[in-house]
Design an enzyme around this catalytic site. Structure first.
Site, PDB file in Angstrom:
ATOM      1  N   MET A 124      35.078  62.841  30.687  1.00  0.00           N
ATOM      2  CA  MET A 124      34.207  63.945  31.099  1.00  0.00           C
ATOM      3  C   MET A 124      33.273  63.489  32.215  1.00  0.00           C
ATOM      4  O   MET A 124      32.257  64.139  32.497  1.00  0.00           O
ATOM      5  CB  MET A 124      33.425  64.474  29.908  1.00  0.00           C
ATOM      6  CG  MET A 124      34.362  65.038  28.821  1.00  0.00           C
ATOM      7  SD  MET A 124      33.602  66.296  27.792  1.00  0.00           S
ATOM      8  CE  MET A 124      32.246  65.391  27.083  1.00  0.00           C
ATOM      9  N   GLY A 125      33.588  62.350  32.832  1.00  0.00           N
ATOM     10  CA  GLY A 125      32.777  61.895  33.961  1.00  0.00           C
ATOM     11  C   GLY A 125      31.476  61.241  33.523  1.00  0.00           C
ATOM     12  O   GLY A 125      31.344  60.833  32.380  1.00  0.00           O
TER      13      GLY A 125
ATOM     14  N   GLU B 231      30.568  51.599  32.227  1.00  0.00           N
ATOM     15  CA  GLU B 231      31.439  50.440  32.041  1.00  0.00           C
ATOM     16  C   GLU B 231      32.489  50.667  30.942  1.00  0.00           C
ATOM     17  O   GLU B 231      33.577  50.095  31.003  1.00  0.00           O
ATOM     18  CB  GLU B 231      30.551  49.229  31.736  1.00  0.00           C
ATOM     19  CG  GLU B 231      31.168  47.878  31.933  1.00  0.00           C
ATOM     20  CD  GLU B 231      31.900  47.684  33.266  1.00  0.00           C
ATOM     21  OE1 GLU B 231      31.401  48.151  34.312  1.00  0.00           O
ATOM     22  OE2 GLU B 231      32.971  47.050  33.240  1.00  0.00           O
TER      23      GLU B 231
ATOM     24  N   HIS C 162      34.158  53.514  30.324  1.00  0.00           N
ATOM     25  CA  HIS C 162      35.271  54.200  30.997  1.00  0.00           C
ATOM     26  C   HIS C 162      36.039  53.229  31.903  1.00  0.00           C
ATOM     27  O   HIS C 162      37.268  53.236  31.941  1.00  0.00           O
ATOM     28  CB  HIS C 162      34.740  55.337  31.875  1.00  0.00           C
ATOM     29  CG  HIS C 162      34.013  56.414  31.138  1.00  0.00           C
ATOM     30  ND1 HIS C 162      32.668  56.637  31.295  1.00  0.00           N
ATOM     31  CD2 HIS C 162      34.444  57.358  30.266  1.00  0.00           C
ATOM     32  CE1 HIS C 162      32.293  57.668  30.549  1.00  0.00           C
ATOM     33  NE2 HIS C 162      33.351  58.126  29.905  1.00  0.00           N
TER      34      HIS C 162
ATOM     35  N   GLN D 269      38.182  60.874  17.276  1.00  0.00           N
ATOM     36  CA  GLN D 269      38.977  61.479  18.346  1.00  0.00           C
ATOM     37  C   GLN D 269      40.288  60.701  18.543  1.00  0.00           C
ATOM     38  O   GLN D 269      41.364  61.292  18.680  1.00  0.00           O
ATOM     39  CB  GLN D 269      38.159  61.473  19.634  1.00  0.00           C
ATOM     40  CG  GLN D 269      38.935  61.814  20.890  1.00  0.00           C
ATOM     41  CD  GLN D 269      38.014  61.941  22.094  1.00  0.00           C
ATOM     42  OE1 GLN D 269      37.350  62.946  22.255  1.00  0.00           O
ATOM     43  NE2 GLN D 269      37.953  60.921  22.929  1.00  0.00           N
TER      44      GLN D 269
END
Ligand code: AMP
Length: 283
Positions: A30-31, A35, A37, A153
């Site tokens: 989701m932007g 670090e 990501h 998730q």
């Protein structure tokens, strides 16, 4: 690095890669990248010829009253970071591109979403499953990477892939933390300096429960009590749940054995933070 906003452009590039026989690793985000990501992207580079990253704040996974409107949007900076870390393509679609009209399909997880965050965020995982399914069908990656930070998730996406036969291999990457233990999260940007200190209570609670397991504690109730008491020692921190669960089914356990997932969610001010820790129970 290609930056594209349309599904058609992603598909066109995907066809080129099929012709050259190159494999794609995919990192949905989701932007507001950090670090955590970027670690997923680096790992993706080891697993495929190209890493493709989506940046899309998915409205269907936010509930009413949640932070969809104020979620940080930093696309320009995200693109720069992704360039530095060697991503090959960024897909940053508009809401209209992803949802030209509200989806009729709904994917539910009556067992897996009964627990942990699912119990407190109705509809959240249906929204996650919808957007992940759409993105898998758009990108058609060989490999997709998810973070253990969002453990529920990852479990649910694994089940989605199995139940719907998505031809993708999943890789789950351990949680990346700040030097003091705080799990990296885009939502940490909401915290002011004193809340940033308070937020450390989540990691302290998990660490205390882990230490207790290693010292012989086997009662889930006792571990949950311990996590709550550690969270309770920091004013400004309001626990939403603490749990010791089976890492595959996410069902609560009574006695911990094998591997247990310690998980919690808490508000720090108005910011909801989550964290978890997998603990091997000594024989
Ligand atoms: P998000 O942008 O928050 O939806 O996250 C995109 C992906 O990055 C998800 O698979 C997350 O689990 C993963 N991720 C977020 N934070 C971390 C972290 N601190 N360590 C590892 N992975 C993370």
């Amino acid at each position: 690095m290609l930056v594209v906003t349309t599904i058609a452009a992603v598909r066109a590039r995907r066809h080129e890669l099929w012709r050259s026989g190159h494999k794609v690793a995919f990192v949905p985000t989701m932007g507001a990248l950090h670090e955590g990501h970027l670690t997923l992207v680096r790992r993706g580079r080891e697993l495929a010829d190209e890493v493709w990253v989506s940046v899309f704040v998915n409205p269907t996974q936010f509930g009413p009253g949640e932070d969809f409107a104020r979620y940080p949007r930093t696309l320009e900076r995200d693109v720069e970071l992704l360039r530095e870390v060697g991503a090959a393509l960024v897909f940053a679609p508009s809401e209209k591109e992803m949802y030209p009209r509200p989806a009729e399909v709904s994917l539910t997880f009556p067992n897996l979403s009964r627990h942990l965050c699912g119990a407190h965020r109705p509809g959240h995982f249906a929204g996650v499953a919808l957007v992940v399914s759409k993105l898998f069908n758009i990108v058609q990656p060989e490999v997709a990477l998810f973070g253990a930070k969002d453990f529920q998730q990852a479990v649910l996406v694994r089940r989605l892939v199995e139940d719907l036969n998505f031809p993708v291999r999943l890789e789950v990457v351990p949680t990346v933390r700040e030097a003091d233990g705080l799990a990296m999260s885009s939502r940490n940007a909401y915290l002011d300096a004193s809340q940033r200190q308070q937020a450390l209570a989540l990691w302290r609670a998990l660490s205390a429960a882990q230490a207790a397991v290693l010292k012989g504690e086997r009662s889930a109730k006792a571990l949950e009590g311990l996590m709550l008491s550690v969270l309770g020692q920091t004013p400004g921190v309001r626990p939403q749940y603490v749990a010791a669960v089976d890492p595959e089914t996410l069902e609560p356990v009574e006695e911990v054995q094998g591997t247990v997932l310690l998980a919690l969610a808490a508000y720090v001010g108005s910011t909801r933070l989550i964290d978890n820790l997998l603990v091997e129970v000594p024989q």
